[in-house]
Design an enzyme around this catalytic site. Structure first.
Site, short mmCIF file in Angstrom:
data_model
loop_
_atom_site.label_atom_id
_atom_site.label_comp_id
_atom_site.label_asym_id
_atom_site.label_seq_id
_atom_site.Cartn_x
_atom_site.Cartn_y
_atom_site.Cartn_z
N GLY A 73 -17.73 -3.60 3.01
CA GLY A 73 -16.84 -3.32 4.12
C GLY A 73 -15.38 -3.65 3.88
O GLY A 73 -14.57 -3.56 4.79
N ASP A 87 -0.95 0.94 -2.12
CA ASP A 87 -0.98 -0.17 -1.16
C ASP A 87 -0.15 -1.33 -1.70
O ASP A 87 0.65 -1.93 -0.97
CB ASP A 87 -2.43 -0.61 -0.92
CG ASP A 87 -2.50 -1.83 -0.01
OD1 ASP A 87 -2.31 -1.66 1.21
OD2 ASP A 87 -2.74 -2.94 -0.51
N LYS A 91 3.43 -2.98 -0.10
CA LYS A 91 3.58 -4.41 0.16
C LYS A 91 4.73 -5.00 -0.65
O LYS A 91 5.47 -5.86 -0.17
CB LYS A 91 2.27 -5.13 -0.14
CG LYS A 91 1.16 -4.78 0.84
CD LYS A 91 -0.17 -5.35 0.41
CE LYS A 91 -1.27 -4.99 1.42
NZ LYS A 91 -2.60 -5.44 0.97
#
Length: 208
Positions: A73, A87, A91
């Protein structure tokens, strides 16, 4: 958003946007106040760190490690933003611009991910005693800031070789406070929610 907040006299705090509960922007704002940040490197994406650790330590293939992360998950159904490095790049931009006022855009960041890592590379790194990480780097020592995201390898005596599981880390080099390393991570979504609550409490305390 920064300009809008300044124009309205409002506070804008986003410490959880770079590495959840790991101190990053707060580090620049408080702990390193008075120092000049020269360089930083960060492992800012939990999914890619998990995948690389699984491939190195347990001999998983990329597909096996990704399937495990998705079943757990914490990897998206479409993990392309993570594994291709975007990603981490986003950041890194938040750290550079919001934390250090570097004025960079996404086009200024050279980005590559872990999707091209092969079993042959993994075997070579194991033989060399080096550990791969997907790292966002920012260098502020030149005429203009230089930013990149790529796989870097570290010898076993380097702290970045020992970032377990889904843990994140940030290493900052300064002119007068030396090198600062912060590492950690809590379970999601609690870690990010805790960072948001901390930011809200700081806004209330300062009456902004």
């Amino acid at each position: 958003l920064r300009q809008l907040a300044a124009d309205r006299g409002a506070a804008l705090r986003i410490s959880g946007a770079t590495a959840a509960a790991l101190p990053t922007i707060d580090l620049f704002e408080v702990s390193l106040r008075g120092a000049r940040v020269l360089r930083l490197e960060g492992v800012l994406n939990a999914t890619t760190n998990f995948l690389l650790n699984a491939m190195m330590a347990r001999g998983c293939t990329f597909a096996e490690a990704l399937g495990e992360a998705q079943r757990g998950g914490f990897a998206e159904r479409d993990p392309s933003r993570d594994i291709e490095g975007w990603d981490t790049a986003c950041k890194l931009l938040i750290l550079a611009n919001f934390g250090l006022d570097a004025g960079l855009e996404l086009a200024d960041v050279a980005v590559s991910g872990i999707d091209a890592v092969t079993p042959e590379q993994v075997a070579r790194w194991q033989g060399e005693g080096r550990v791969p990480r997907l790292v966002g780097r920012l260098d502020l020592t030149g005429a203009k800031p230089a930013a990149s995201v790529a796989v870097q390898t570290y010898p076993l005596d380097d702290a970045f070789a020992h970032i377990p599981g889904k843990t994140k880390a940030l290493r900052v080099e300064t002119d007068c406070m030396g090198e600062i390393l912060t590492m950690g991570g809590g379970p999601e979504p609690m870690a990010t929610a805790s960072a948001a609550l901390k930011d809200f409490e700081l806004i209330l305390e300062r009456g902004l």
